[in-house]
Design a protein around this motif. Structure first.
Motif, PDB file in Angstrom:
ATOM      1  N   SER A  51       0.824  -1.208   0.000  1.00 46.90           N
ATOM      2  CA  SER A  51       0.000   0.000   0.000  1.00 46.90           C
ATOM      3  C   SER A  51       0.856   1.254   0.000  1.00 46.90           C
ATOM      4  O   SER A  51       2.001   1.250   0.472  1.00 46.90           O
ATOM      5  CB  SER A  51      -0.912  -0.002   1.232  1.00 46.90           C
ATOM      6  N   THR A  55      -4.213   0.699  -2.405  1.00 55.61           N
ATOM      7  CA  THR A  55      -3.606  -0.616  -2.652  1.00 55.61           C
ATOM      8  C   THR A  55      -2.620  -0.557  -3.805  1.00 55.61           C
ATOM      9  O   THR A  55      -2.918  -0.008  -4.872  1.00 55.61           O
ATOM     10  CB  THR A  55      -4.696  -1.658  -2.964  1.00 55.61           C
ATOM     11  N   TYR A  71      -2.703 -11.724   1.413  1.00 57.54           N
ATOM     12  CA  TYR A  71      -2.040 -10.887   2.413  1.00 57.54           C
ATOM     13  C   TYR A  71      -1.523  -9.566   1.838  1.00 57.54           C
ATOM     14  O   TYR A  71      -1.032  -9.505   0.710  1.00 57.54           O
ATOM     15  CB  TYR A  71      -0.848 -11.644   3.035  1.00 57.54           C
ATOM     16  N   PHE A  72      -1.632  -8.527   2.666  1.00 60.92           N
ATOM     17  CA  PHE A  72      -0.870  -7.299   2.476  1.00 60.92           C
ATOM     18  C   PHE A  72       0.485  -7.554   3.139  1.00 60.92           C
ATOM     19  O   PHE A  72       0.541  -8.110   4.242  1.00 60.92           O
ATOM     20  CB  PHE A  72      -1.561  -6.133   3.200  1.00 60.92           C
ATOM     21  N   ALA A  93      -3.741  -0.944   7.197  1.00 58.19           N
ATOM     22  CA  ALA A  93      -4.548  -2.059   7.708  1.00 58.19           C
ATOM     23  C   ALA A  93      -6.032  -1.847   7.410  1.00 58.19           C
ATOM     24  O   ALA A  93      -6.745  -2.783   7.043  1.00 58.19           O
ATOM     25  CB  ALA A  93      -4.321  -2.214   9.217  1.00 58.19           C
ATOM     26  N   ALA A 136      -6.518  -2.714   3.802  1.00 61.08           N
ATOM     27  CA  ALA A 136      -6.465  -4.172   3.599  1.00 61.08           C
ATOM     28  C   ALA A 136      -7.788  -4.823   3.984  1.00 61.08           C
ATOM     29  O   ALA A 136      -8.294  -5.704   3.279  1.00 61.08           O
ATOM     30  CB  ALA A 136      -5.322  -4.768   4.420  1.00 61.08           C
ATOM     31  N   PHE A 176      -2.436  -9.184   7.282  1.00 63.81           N
ATOM     32  CA  PHE A 176      -1.444  -8.137   7.027  1.00 63.81           C
ATOM     33  C   PHE A 176      -0.166  -8.555   7.736  1.00 63.81           C
ATOM     34  O   PHE A 176      -0.130  -8.726   8.954  1.00 63.81           O
ATOM     35  CB  PHE A 176      -1.983  -6.807   7.561  1.00 63.81           C
ATOM     36  N   ALA A 216      -1.972  -2.093  13.609  1.00 65.20           N
ATOM     37  CA  ALA A 216      -2.797  -2.824  12.633  1.00 65.20           C
ATOM     38  C   ALA A 216      -3.808  -3.733  13.308  1.00 65.20           C
ATOM     39  O   ALA A 216      -4.890  -3.978  12.770  1.00 65.20           O
ATOM     40  CB  ALA A 216      -1.899  -3.635  11.708  1.00 65.20           C
ATOM     41  N   LEU A 256      -9.355  -8.370  10.384  1.00 67.57           N
ATOM     42  CA  LEU A 256      -8.065  -8.513   9.688  1.00 67.57           C
ATOM     43  C   LEU A 256      -7.070  -9.165  10.636  1.00 67.57           C
ATOM     44  O   LEU A 256      -6.917  -8.731  11.783  1.00 67.57           O
ATOM     45  CB  LEU A 256      -7.553  -7.137   9.252  1.00 67.57           C
ATOM     46  N   ALA A 300      -3.475  -9.685  11.955  1.00 72.78           N
ATOM     47  CA  ALA A 300      -2.212  -8.936  11.924  1.00 72.78           C
ATOM     48  C   ALA A 300      -1.080  -9.822  12.435  1.00 72.78           C
ATOM     49  O   ALA A 300      -1.150 -10.350  13.554  1.00 72.78           O
ATOM     50  CB  ALA A 300      -2.328  -7.680  12.769  1.00 72.78           C
TER      51      ALA A 300
END
Length: 512
Positions: free
Chosen positions: A8, A17, A102-103, A124, A127, A135, A145, A151, A153
């Motif tokens: 990102s 993104t 995944y980021f 985050a 994402a 992430f 995050a 999400l 983390a």
């Protein structure tokens, strides 16, 4: 082979993104495309060293890395980790099936250690919005995050950990944070308290009014009178942050890289006190790679400018528009970003260069006309945006030595919260209007009803004290806040009288 990883880019306080495409084919050169800056271009050396230290090999083939969308400039070293993972997957050293979930963001050291990044919280949020499963980011940023619900983390310390995770040889530990619990844990936990301040009851009253109506305030007094001490305690009587404000404030500090590894969420109102040598860019934000300035870091809190006349005039003048609009827009040739800047301005100043003009005991040694020249460093338009002008007098010895307990911040805060609730109800349904200080002239006429006797008092005060025309609306706004503190429907004579006293710098002849 072509592989895609995801990261990102942060613009303003929001994230976008970025798809990192890695293609390995016949040849022997390395190409980085997609408008990378120098920090991104230099990633090759860091990535190669980190891959070798982890026990894997850097392919000796043609490697093309594309950062898409290609028309947006990519800045910083946070793309090191997704580039390294992309190269390893494209060369078949790790499987690529899970990468789309995944980021991945992080800066690599030569030994493979992962360094912290800026903007983990807005990344985050992006994402989660895009529907990614998790992430992967530096361990130092993982708590930021982890407050985003929905999400996963994962905080990682080095590249080898990430490789083992994708090779299914190691499970990464998921960091979980209860956002509500984190928010409530330290709320209202302040280092300072108004109970520490001896005497100065009139100044405390003025700051209570300022906090209740969101008014900007300037404290004028000699050195050592307690101006800075009082200003530091102002955040302790402001209403606590709500969860939305806490997230908004945390995002700004995350983008600026000001959050410590232990912080997940900012739960107390920010207090910023820049030195008077600050530049206009550092104050309002901007630069070659735009970053939030001090006024944005003070968003939802207090910006304290000590020794106001010592600030460069250009620095003070750039604050005029943010004070009015409560946001700052930074425009560049290719893009523009916007940072929120809704803060309470608290300024302090000596009444003259020597500091002792109007002092009850010490004599001012400034030459004739010097006091007026000193005060004229602050422009009329900036002064127009400051509602309360408060004269601070020195505390005498008997008050300093007194063992009598003074009122605590929590008691003052309770009254402030009650007044703010009245204002919230009054401005219900009006977007971006939450307190009396934000009222437009039209709204002032609608809300601040005064009796005929009040009109006569205001007229008399303006004529006798030589108050400027710009003081009229300010007096009515402050009087409305005083009435709210008294839980009064109407603005009474005593509310107007007290409000008039807070216009020191508008009086003709105040500085001789």
């Amino acid at each position: 082979m072509l592989v895609k990883t995801y990261g990102s880019a942060v613009f303003g306080v929001d994230a976008l993104t970025i798809t990192i495409e890695v293609s390995i084919s016949g040849g022997n050169k390395y190409f980085m495309v997609g408008l990378p800056d120098n920090a991104v271009k230099e990633s090759l050396q860091r990535v190669e060293s980190a891959i070798n230290v982890a026990g894997f090999r850097m392919p000796r083939q043609k490697i093309v890395v594309n950062l898409a969308p290609a028309d947006i400039r990519k800045e910083g070293s946070a793309y090191d980790l997704p580039i390294a993972v992309g190269i390893l997957a494209a060369s078949g050293q790790i499987p690529s099936e899970e990468l789309e979930n995944y980021f991945i963001m992080g800066e690599l050291s030569l030994d493979g250690a992962i360094q912290p990044i800026k903007g983990a919280l807005p990344i985050a949020i992006q994402a989660q919005k895009e529907g990614f499963k998790g992430f992967i980011l530096p361990k130092q940023n993982v708590r930021e995050a982890a407050i985003v619900d929905g999400l996963i983390a994962y905080g990682v310390e080095n590249l080898a950990q990430v490789i083992r995770f994708f090779n299914k040889k190691e499970e990464l530990e998921q960091v979980k944070i209860n956002t509500k619990e984190e928010f409530l844990k330290n709320i209202g936990n302040y280092e300072h308290d108004f109970a520490d301040v001896k005497g100065q009851e009139n100044i405390k009253r003025a700051l209570e009014i300022a906090a209740a109506g969101g008014h900007n305030v300037i404290l004028i007094g000699p050195p050592g009178a307690g101006k800075t001490m009082l200003a530091k305690r102002l955040p302790t009587i402001l209403p606590p942050l709500n969860l939305y404000e806490a997230l908004e404030t945390t995002k700004i500090h995350s983008v600026a890289g000001k959050l410590s590894a232990a912080d997940a969420l900012m739960t107390v109102r920010p207090y910023r006190s820049p030195h008077h040598t600050i530049s206009d860019v550092a104050l309002v934000g901007g630069g070659m790679n735009p970053q939030p300035g001090e006024i944005s870091l003070a968003h939802n809190g207090v910006l304290f400018l000590d020794e106001l006349p010592e600030f460069k005039r250009t620095v003070l003048e750039v604050m005029r528009q943010p004070l009015e609009d409560r946001k700052v827009a930074i425009a560049r040739a290719r893009f523009s970003v916007e940072y929120p800047a809704s803060f309470m301005l608290v300024a302090s100043m000596n009444p003259c260069p020597c500091g002792f003009y109007n002092h009850p005991e010490k004599e001012c040694v400034c030459a004739p006309g010097v006091v007026q020249k000193y005060l004229s460093k602050i422009s009329g338009p900036l002064l127009d945006r400051i509602d309360l002008h408060v004269e601070v007098t020195p505390v005498n010895f008997s008050e300093l030595a007194s063992s009598r307990e003074t009122e605590k911040s929590e008691n003052i805060r309770a009254r402030v919260i009650k007044a703010r609730e009245i204002q919230e109800k009054r401005f219900e349904g009006k977007e971006d209007l939450h307190c009396n200080a934000q009222m437009s002239p039209k709204m002032v006429r609608k809300v601040c009803h005064i009796t005929e006797a009040g009109t006569n008092l205001l007229k008399s005060a303006m004529e006798r004290l030589g108050l400027s025309a710009r003081a009229y609306d300010r007096i009515l706004k402050v009087a409305r806040t005083i009435a709210d503190l008294d839980e009064s429907e109407d603005v009474e004579l005593e509310h107007l009288a007290e409000s008039i006293n807070y216009r020191s710098l508008d009086r003709d002849g105040w500085a001789g």
